[in-house]
Design an enzyme around this catalytic site. Sequence first.
Site, short mmCIF file in Angstrom:
data_model
loop_
_atom_site.label_atom_id
_atom_site.label_comp_id
_atom_site.label_asym_id
_atom_site.label_seq_id
_atom_site.Cartn_x
_atom_site.Cartn_y
_atom_site.Cartn_z
CD GLU A 138 -63.04 -108.44 -1.18
OE1 GLU A 138 -63.40 -108.55 0.00
OE2 GLU A 138 -61.85 -108.52 -1.54
CD GLU A 174 -60.87 -113.77 -1.44
OE1 GLU A 174 -60.79 -112.60 -1.83
OE2 GLU A 174 -61.86 -114.50 -1.69
#
Length: 252
Positions: free
Chosen positions: A104, A124
Site C-alpha cells: 500500500e 491480509e
Amino acid sequence: MYETITISNSEEIATLTLNRPDRANTISPKLTEEVRSAFGAIQADANIRAVIVTGAGRHFCGGADLRELGGGAALDLDFFTVFEDHPKPVIAAINGAAMGGGCEIALACDIRVMAEGAHIGTPEIKFGALPAGGGTQRLARFVGMGRAKELIMTGEPITAFEALRIGLVNSVVSAELLMEEARRYAAIFVQRAPFALTTAKRLVLKSYDVDLATGLELERRFIASMASPAERKAEQERAAAGQDTYGKIFRR
C-alpha cells in the site's frame, strides 16, 4: 534524529529508508509518526525536488507490525496518503518483499521500481482481514478490477516481473541497479518545473474521482493558475538554456 527511518539528501533528491530491518521494516506507530515528520521537512525544503522511499536490509516493508498492534496500538490508516498527497514526486524503490501495508505504501507513490527477486502482495485475507490502507481502492486503478480481486481475495504475492506485466510497477531491474534506476527517475523530475509536477499529480488523482467533463474543467483551471507569468517565463528560459529544441520554440 529518527529511530525507525533514515534520511539522506543528494543532488536535490531525498532518500527515505524505512529502517527496522530486524522486523522487515514493518509499520509501527513510531514509524508512521517519523515518516510524517520527515515528509513535512522535505516539503518545506525547496532544495529537495524528488523523494525515493526504500527499505533497509532484505525487505521493502512487511506491512503492519502485528506485535505492536496486538498490544493495543492503533495503525494510522491515513498514513498512506502522506506519499500520495506529497507535492513532490515520490518513487518507491522496492528492494524486497512489499506485503500488505508495504504494498500500500508502494501504491501510494508516484513511480514504482522493483528489484528482480522482490515480491509484492496483499496477504491480509489469509488472516481474516483486508488491506485497509487504501489497497482495495488503489490496486484496481493500476491493474484493473479482475486482477485486483485476484490479488486481494487470494492473498497470494506475485513476482516483480508479473507486477511489471500487469502494470503494477513501472520498471524491474537487478537488485544492484535498483537505486540507480530510482535515481534515474528522480533526476528527470529534478529537471521539471515543481509547480507543473505538483499540478500533474493533483490532476491525475482527480481523474479517478470525477467525470470527464468535470476533469477537463479542472485541468483548464488548475493549469491556468499553477504558476505566475514570471514563474512560467523563468521555467521556459531554464528549459531553453538546456535543450536546443526548447530554445528554438521559445526564442523564435
